[in-house]
Design a protein around this motif. Structure first.
Motif, short mmCIF file in Angstrom:
data_model
loop_
_atom_site.label_atom_id
_atom_site.label_comp_id
_atom_site.label_asym_id
_atom_site.label_seq_id
_atom_site.Cartn_x
_atom_site.Cartn_y
_atom_site.Cartn_z
N ALA A 26 0.84 -1.20 0.00
CA ALA A 26 0.00 0.00 0.00
C ALA A 26 0.88 1.25 0.00
CB ALA A 26 -0.92 0.01 1.21
N GLU A 43 -3.02 0.44 -4.01
CA GLU A 43 -2.42 -0.89 -3.88
C GLU A 43 -1.55 -1.21 -5.08
OE1 GLU A 43 -5.18 -4.07 -3.25
OE2 GLU A 43 -4.86 -3.97 -1.11
N ASN A 84 -10.94 -1.21 -3.25
CA ASN A 84 -9.58 -0.70 -3.24
C ASN A 84 -9.20 -0.19 -4.62
OD1 ASN A 84 -9.05 -3.06 -4.66
ND2 ASN A 84 -8.22 -4.11 -2.90
N GLN A 86 -6.37 -0.41 -7.31
CA GLN A 86 -5.19 -1.16 -7.73
C GLN A 86 -4.49 -0.40 -8.84
OE1 GLN A 86 -6.67 -4.98 -8.91
NE2 GLN A 86 -7.16 -5.59 -6.83
#
Length: 120
Positions: A26, A43, A84, A86
């Motif tokens: 992260a 991420e 999240n 990415q």
């Protein structure tokens, strides 16, 4: 969904490797848009975790991200969801020396106390 996140690298977290060999790291990016700044976690997955470790705190990043999320049932039997960002690609934009000096001067001017009696 493709999103572009631009900001300053605020924190680089320690990479994590799952038992399956899947790796993630992260990177927290500080976005200053408006009155309050925001910290957005991005991420970096698999081979990009090594690239994340080469980033420097304070550098300007422009990251192309995929927004991912899914729903699951937690241990209490309730429905929950997560999402999240990415990173699929990114660019580092280094500031010139002039830009760095101007930014520091502006910050100093904002924090300087004006205690001259004729300016009141």
């Amino acid at each position: 969904m493709d999103w572009i996140i631009e900001g300053e690298v605020h924190r680089i977290c320690k990479p994590f490797e799952h038992e399956s060999g899947f790796r993630r790291c992260a990177v927290h990016v500080k976005i200053t848009d408006g009155k309050y700044s925001q910290i957005i976690p991005l991420e970096f997955l698999q081979d990009m975790t090594d690239e994340a470790m080469t980033l420097t705190i304070g550098s300007h990043i422009k990251a192309h991200c995929n927004l991912r999320g899914r729903e699951y049932i937690n241990k209490q039997g309730n429905h929950a969801a997560f999402m999240n960002l990415q990173v699929s690609n990114y660019d580092i934009e280094e500031k010139t020396i002039k830009e760095k000096v101007m930014e520091k001067a502006q910050q100093a001017a904002e924090t300087e106390v004006n205690d001259m009696p004729w300016d009141k």
